[in-house]
Scaffold this active site. Structure first.
Site, PDB file in Angstrom:
ATOM      1  CG  ASP A  93      -5.991   7.479   0.696  1.00  0.00           C
ATOM      2  OD1 ASP A  93      -6.604   7.574  -0.375  1.00  0.00           O
ATOM      3  OD2 ASP A  93      -5.126   6.611   0.905  1.00  0.00           O
ATOM      4  CG  HIS A 145      -4.718  11.111  -2.158  1.00  0.00           C
ATOM      5  ND1 HIS A 145      -3.855  10.761  -3.169  1.00  0.00           N
ATOM      6  CD2 HIS A 145      -5.509  10.016  -1.961  1.00  0.00           C
ATOM      7  CE1 HIS A 145      -4.099   9.517  -3.548  1.00  0.00           C
ATOM      8  NE2 HIS A 145      -5.106   9.050  -2.818  1.00  0.00           N
ATOM      9  CG  HIS A 168      -9.852   7.211  -3.020  1.00  0.00           C
ATOM     10  ND1 HIS A 168      -9.576   6.753  -4.293  1.00  0.00           N
ATOM     11  CD2 HIS A 168      -8.640   7.408  -2.431  1.00  0.00           C
ATOM     12  CE1 HIS A 168      -8.265   6.654  -4.455  1.00  0.00           C
ATOM     13  NE2 HIS A 168      -7.670   7.045  -3.338  1.00  0.00           N
ATOM     14  CD  GLU A 217      -1.560   3.143  -1.560  1.00  0.00           C
ATOM     15  OE1 GLU A 217      -2.095   3.281  -2.680  1.00  0.00           O
ATOM     16  OE2 GLU A 217      -2.209   3.170  -0.497  1.00  0.00           O
ATOM     17  CG  HIS A 274      -3.134   6.174  -6.060  1.00  0.00           C
ATOM     18  ND1 HIS A 274      -3.970   7.087  -6.634  1.00  0.00           N
ATOM     19  CD2 HIS A 274      -3.710   5.828  -4.876  1.00  0.00           C
ATOM     20  CE1 HIS A 274      -5.018   7.280  -5.846  1.00  0.00           C
ATOM     21  NE2 HIS A 274      -4.888   6.532  -4.767  1.00  0.00           N
ATOM     22  CD  GLN A 302      -8.453   1.075  -6.983  1.00  0.00           C
ATOM     23  OE1 GLN A 302      -9.096   1.879  -6.326  1.00  0.00           O
ATOM     24  NE2 GLN A 302      -7.274   0.633  -6.598  1.00  0.00           N
ATOM     25  CD1 TRP A 329      -7.929  -0.148   0.404  1.00  0.00           C
ATOM     26  CD2 TRP A 329      -9.644   1.109  -0.302  1.00  0.00           C
ATOM     27  NE1 TRP A 329      -8.213  -0.487  -0.898  1.00  0.00           N
ATOM     28  CE2 TRP A 329      -9.249   0.264  -1.365  1.00  0.00           C
ATOM     29  CE3 TRP A 329     -10.716   1.991  -0.515  1.00  0.00           C
ATOM     30  CZ2 TRP A 329      -9.883   0.265  -2.606  1.00  0.00           C
ATOM     31  CZ3 TRP A 329     -11.351   1.987  -1.758  1.00  0.00           C
ATOM     32  CH2 TRP A 329     -10.933   1.136  -2.784  1.00  0.00           C
TER      33      TRP A 329
HETATM   34 ZN   LIG Z   1      -5.681   7.043  -2.776  1.00  0.00          ZN
END
Ligand SMILES: [Zn+2]
Length: 423
Positions: free
Chosen positions: A309, A57, A59, A213, A210, A152, A315
């Protein structure tokens, strides 16, 4: 004539040291003291050889954008999403590709040769999708990138999001993503799961959402994901990423939920570095950890794979894309210090990831692709303890990264001595 022999390798499963022979990019033989010759030999001398690491996983479209246009001061998921919204209009295809290429180089150096990356499909021009499809092809000789169409801003919440997602799939994105907990209502979330699973079933694609979360104990989208998996016969082809709300759910409900996850063959993909930093942000003390119930899922026979991630993005400000760092954090957050539990954390960044992604020819048996990593340690538990140097990274039988062993010269008295942590 063989292409390569790795001599005296320790395997992740233990047992006696073996030689690994490689021919035409695949493992030809695995046995002790192999009597054969090859064009090339590596003296592994008792160190650990593992199939390459898998990041289940990631991005790739936002990676290495830390500080653009500003940093996430609160550190929360929602400020991260807002910040990504500020950055998106200014993205260029070239910048996305340049950062993705840099990240791939870091990954390869750390022995990760397969990454599943979500890519935001909310932007109708699909700039990041097109950029990452190019990078996927360009990097194919060295690393497998699997792309997930990730709406997203919500496939229902954002107008036009379904069309852009379908266009991304038409362009060749591999997997259908989703974010049901970001839709406006619980009902819309469930509807988005239905819609996206049907798109995947029609196109014969895998699903990775996702899912839940949040710290909301009443978030129930994994239940919908299980239901649609069963209904559409997607058994074994669907992953629930994050599943952090399970941390906070009522224990009675979880005792029903986990067997349903196992029955549907759902893969669970927690992201320990991100879950421990983003969840529990509304708590005072005690603060919840937020990572899903890894130990209990594994005990029920669910395939659990860890993801990184984020690396230096809106993030998460840290990271160098090292899957051993991810496993180390997962082990701590999940309190998995038993020896079988530690080995399970190593599997979560290797074999379990390969299962979640559906990788072909992954492993250490004859016939498998010779995608291997030689580490400066003797076994998986030392690998977790030391996050050791990746001495050799091998792709299809060819060494594509090489790092000198780490040693330190100490001078405490008159004489100097050499210290290394692996022996
Ligand atoms: Zn993610």
């Amino acid at each position: 004539m063989l292409d390569l022999i790795l001599r005296r390798c320790a395997l992740p499963t233990g047992g006696e040291l073996v030689d690994i022979a490689v021919k035409d990019g695949r493992i030809a033989e695995v046995r002790p003291a192999l009597e054969a010759q090859a064009r090339d030999e590596i003296a592994v001398d008792g160190r650990l050889v593992t199939p390459s690491f898998v990041d289940s996983h990631f991005h790739m479209d936002s990676t290495l954008s830390y500080g653009l246009p500003r940093v996430n001061e609160s550190g929360t998921l929602l400020e991260g999403i807002a910040l990504w919204g500020e950055l998106k209009p200014n993205l260029t295809g070239d910048a996305v590709k340049e950062r993705a290429r840099r990240l791939c180089r870091w990954s390869i150096a750390r022995g990760t040769l397969a990454i599943r990356s979500h890519v935001d499909t909310s932007d109708p021009s699909l700039l990041a999708v097109r950029a990452l499809l190019e990078v996927r092809e360009e990097m194919k000789p060295w690393i497998d990138l699997q792309l997930v169409a990730f709406p997203q801003d919500g496939v229902l919440r954002l107008e036009g999001a379904r069309d852009s997602l379908e266009t991304a799939l038409d362009l060749g994105v591999d997997v259908v993503g989703g974010i049901p907990h970001f839709e406006r209502t619980m009902a819309d979330g469930a509807e988005s799961v239905r819609l996206l699973c049907e798109i995947a079933a029609e196109r014969g694609l895998r699903v990775d959402m996702h899912c839940d979360e949040s710290d909301d104990p009443l978030s129930r989208h994994v239940e919908s994901l299980i239901y649609q998996t069963q209904r559409l016969g997607l058994h074994g082809r669907v992953a629930g990423s994050h599943l952090t709300s399970m941390h906070s759910m009522d224990n009675y409900y979880v005792s029903k939920l986990i067997p349903l996850i196992a029955e549907a063959g759902l893969h669970a993909i927690p992201n320990p570095l991100i879950n421990i930093t983003l969840q529990g942000r509304h708590d005072t003390y005690p603060k919840r950890r937020g990572m899903t119930r890894v130990k209990e899922l594994m005990a029920a026979g669910v395939n659990v794979a860890f993801g990184h991630d984020c690396v230096m993005d809106p993030w998460y400000p840290l990271g160098s894309h090292d899957m051993l760092e991810v496993a180390h954090m997962g082990l701590h957050v999940g309190q998995m210090t038993g020896s079988a539990e530690m080995l399970a954390c190593f599997d979560a960044v290797t074999t379990n990831g390969a299962k979640a992604l559906g990788l072909d020819g992954y492993g250490l048996e004859p016939g498998c692709r010779a995608d291997l990593v030689v580490l400066q340690c003797r076994n998986p538990i030392e690998a977790l303890r030391l996050s050791p140097t990746r001495l050799y990274v091998i792709r299809g039988g060819r060494v594509i990264a090489r790092t000198a062993p780490e040693t330190t010269e100490l001078t405490l008295g008159e004489a100097s001595e050499t210290v290394s942590f692996d022996f």
